[in-house]
Structures are given as structure tokens and as C-alpha cells.
Design an enzyme around this catalytic site. Structure first.
Site, PDB file in Angstrom:
ATOM      1  N   CYS A  13       0.289  10.429   8.410  1.00 36.00           N
ATOM      2  CA  CYS A  13       1.457  11.068   7.797  1.00 36.00           C
ATOM      3  C   CYS A  13       2.064  12.021   8.825  1.00 36.00           C
ATOM      4  O   CYS A  13       1.849  11.855  10.031  1.00 36.00           O
ATOM      5  CB  CYS A  13       1.089  11.761   6.485  1.00 36.00           C
ATOM      6  SG  CYS A  13      -0.121  13.083   6.638  1.00 36.00           S
ATOM      7  N   ASN A  16      -0.827  15.571   8.646  1.00 38.39           N
ATOM      8  CA  ASN A  16      -2.271  15.277   8.497  1.00 38.39           C
ATOM      9  C   ASN A  16      -3.003  16.374   7.718  1.00 38.39           C
ATOM     10  O   ASN A  16      -4.183  16.640   7.964  1.00 38.39           O
ATOM     11  CB  ASN A  16      -2.932  15.032   9.869  1.00 38.39           C
ATOM     12  CG  ASN A  16      -4.338  14.446   9.808  1.00 38.39           C
ATOM     13  OD1 ASN A  16      -5.167  14.717  10.671  1.00 38.39           O
ATOM     14  ND2 ASN A  16      -4.629  13.638   8.806  1.00 38.39           N
ATOM     15  N   CYS A  18      -1.911  16.634   4.076  1.00 37.79           N
ATOM     16  CA  CYS A  18      -1.712  16.265   2.663  1.00 37.79           C
ATOM     17  C   CYS A  18      -1.962  14.773   2.423  1.00 37.79           C
ATOM     18  O   CYS A  18      -3.018  14.390   1.902  1.00 37.79           O
ATOM     19  CB  CYS A  18      -0.302  16.630   2.197  1.00 37.79           C
ATOM     20  SG  CYS A  18       0.039  18.415   2.201  1.00 37.79           S
ATOM     21  N   ARG A  19      -1.001  13.946   2.768  1.00 39.43           N
ATOM     22  CA  ARG A  19      -1.054  12.545   2.342  1.00 39.43           C
ATOM     23  C   ARG A  19      -2.118  11.712   3.055  1.00 39.43           C
ATOM     24  O   ARG A  19      -2.894  10.993   2.404  1.00 39.43           O
ATOM     25  CB  ARG A  19       0.326  11.898   2.506  1.00 39.43           C
ATOM     26  CG  ARG A  19       1.357  12.483   1.555  1.00 39.43           C
ATOM     27  CD  ARG A  19       2.767  12.097   1.960  1.00 39.43           C
ATOM     28  NE  ARG A  19       3.133  12.719   3.240  1.00 39.43           N
ATOM     29  CZ  ARG A  19       4.238  12.470   3.907  1.00 39.43           C
ATOM     30  NH1 ARG A  19       5.098  11.585   3.434  1.00 39.43           N
ATOM     31  NH2 ARG A  19       4.493  13.098   5.051  1.00 39.43           N
ATOM     32  N   SER A  20      -2.165  11.796   4.392  1.00 41.82           N
ATOM     33  CA  SER A  20      -3.139  10.921   5.074  1.00 41.82           C
ATOM     34  C   SER A  20      -4.586  11.350   4.858  1.00 41.82           C
ATOM     35  O   SER A  20      -5.459  10.471   4.723  1.00 41.82           O
ATOM     36  CB  SER A  20      -2.802  10.742   6.565  1.00 41.82           C
ATOM     37  OG  SER A  20      -2.807  11.956   7.264  1.00 41.82           O
ATOM     38  N   ASP A 129       6.485  13.092   0.264  1.00 35.23           N
ATOM     39  CA  ASP A 129       5.887  14.282   0.882  1.00 35.23           C
ATOM     40  C   ASP A 129       5.800  15.395  -0.167  1.00 35.23           C
ATOM     41  O   ASP A 129       6.823  15.842  -0.684  1.00 35.23           O
ATOM     42  CB  ASP A 129       6.798  14.699   2.042  1.00 35.23           C
ATOM     43  CG  ASP A 129       6.273  15.897   2.800  1.00 35.23           C
ATOM     44  OD1 ASP A 129       5.318  16.552   2.323  1.00 35.23           O
ATOM     45  OD2 ASP A 129       6.833  16.178   3.877  1.00 35.23           O
TER      46      ASP A 129
HETATM   47  P1  4NP Z   1       1.699  15.618   5.169  1.00 32.70           P
HETATM   48  O1  4NP Z   1       2.537  16.827   4.533  1.00 32.70           O
HETATM   49  O2  4NP Z   1       2.581  14.979   6.205  1.00 32.70           O
HETATM   50  O3  4NP Z   1       1.450  14.741   3.998  1.00 32.70           O
HETATM   51  O4  4NP Z   1       0.444  16.236   5.760  1.00 32.70           O
HETATM   52  C1  4NP Z   1       3.196  17.790   5.286  1.00 32.70           C
HETATM   53  C2  4NP Z   1       2.488  18.808   5.872  1.00 32.70           C
HETATM   54  C3  4NP Z   1       3.152  19.799   6.577  1.00 32.70           C
HETATM   55  C4  4NP Z   1       4.524  19.760   6.663  1.00 32.70           C
HETATM   56  C5  4NP Z   1       5.241  18.738   6.080  1.00 32.70           C
HETATM   57  C6  4NP Z   1       4.561  17.746   5.394  1.00 32.70           C
HETATM   58  N1  4NP Z   1       5.207  20.791   7.351  1.00 32.70           N
HETATM   59  O5  4NP Z   1       6.452  20.761   7.366  1.00 32.70           O
HETATM   60  O6  4NP Z   1       4.562  21.667   7.919  1.00 32.70           O
END
Ligand code: 4NP
Length: 160
Positions: A13, A16, A18-20, A129
């Protein structure tokens, strides 16, 4: 690093956190449930490196725990080596997919695809997201990850 001798799956993602890590944690749990955790190599990474070294987001970990899944590991950015090492590089959304394709050598593009190609309910969708939203977004990520990882494992085992 040499390619892994067993099927190696990398969930990717943006951050790294949340989703992955959720896809990774759910997939690991399914492997344990089926007694085949030793048969696969599993990891997750982010296209961005801002959160490198961080644990999974506590909101994401809480949503996963409420549905019976433990998230672990520290965030890391995708490396050039990952395109050699992993057999299946699964992007959580189209932005992640495009970033991976823009960075990977052309002869590795066949390994890179959207995680939700395997979603039995809404195949081909992005995993939204959840970072800037409320708890329901995190719960939705776990639901998506659970049904999609289940189908993914089934497909990988039937093609092995
Ligand atoms: P992820 O979520 O890609 O699912 O880990 C996010 C984590 C951090 C951010 C955006 C999405 N950020 O903007 O910091």
C-alpha cells in the site's frame, strides 16, 4: 537476495501501516488456520517510506483485533530487490499499482497486480485508504482483506 524457494507474496500500500499490514496479517492467520504457514513467504511494504520503522496504525490494529487478526511488523518501503524476490506483488489500490509498475523493470511487471482482482464480491476495486477517515473505514479494510485473502489462498493452493 536470491528468489525464495517457496511462493512469496508481498502486499503493498502507500504507508505500510494500514492496508498492506492488514492483508499480510489476515493472510498469515489463514495460513495458520490451514496449517500451511511454512509453505509461503509473506511480507508487506509501502510505496512511500515516511512511516518506515513504524508499527501498524493503532486504529487499524484495533479493527483487525476486533475481528480476530493480529497485525505485526514494522513498516518498510518497497525495494528494488522485492521485484526479484517476490512472486506475487499485490497492490492495495490503483495508485500503488501504477507506482509499482513505474518502478519495476518490465520483465517483472507480470508479478504485479491489484490485490482485489481476487475479491469474490467486488473484483477489481481499490481497497479504500482509511487513514483520514473514521473507524468504519478500518473495519471495511479488514472485511475486504479477509474475503480477498481467503480467495487468494485458495487460488494459490489450487495452482501449486
Ligand atoms: P496505508 O495508509 O497506505 O494503508 O498504510 C496510509 C498511511 C499513511 C498515510 C496515508 C495512507 N499518510 O498519508 O501518511
Amino acid at each position: 537476495m536470491a528468489p525464495s524457494p517457496k511462493p512469496a507474496i508481498l502486499f503493498v500500500c502507500l504507508g505500510n501501516i494500514c492496508r498492506s499490514p492488514t492483508a499480510e496479517g489476515v493472510f498469515r492467520q489463514l495460513l495458520r488456520n490451514e496449517g500451511v504457514e511454512g509453505d509461503f513467504e509473506v511480507d508487506s511494504a509501502g510505496t512511500g517510506g515516511w512511516h518506515a520503522g513504524a508499527s501498524p496504525d493503532p486504529r487499524m490494529a484495533a479493527a483487525a483485533a476486533a475481528m480476530g487478526f493480529t497485525l505485526s511488523g514494522q513498516a518498510r518501503q518497497v525495494t528494488a530487490d522485492d521485484y526479484d524476490r517476490f512472486d506475487h506483488i499485490l497492490a492495495m489500490d490503483r495508485d500503488n499499482l501504477e507506482t509499482l509498475l513505474s518502478r519495476a523493470p518490465a520483465h517483472r511487471h507480470h508479478k504485479i497486480r491489484l490485490f482485489r482482482e481476487h475479491d469474490p464480491e467486488n473484483p477489481g476495486e481499490d481497497t479504500p485508504d482509511p487513514y483520514y477517515g473514521g473507524p468504519e473505514g478500518f473495519q471495511e479494510v479488514v472485511r475486504i482483506a479477509e474475503r480477498t485473502a481467503r480467495r487468494l489462498l485458495h487460488e494459490l493452493r489450487s495452482s501449486a
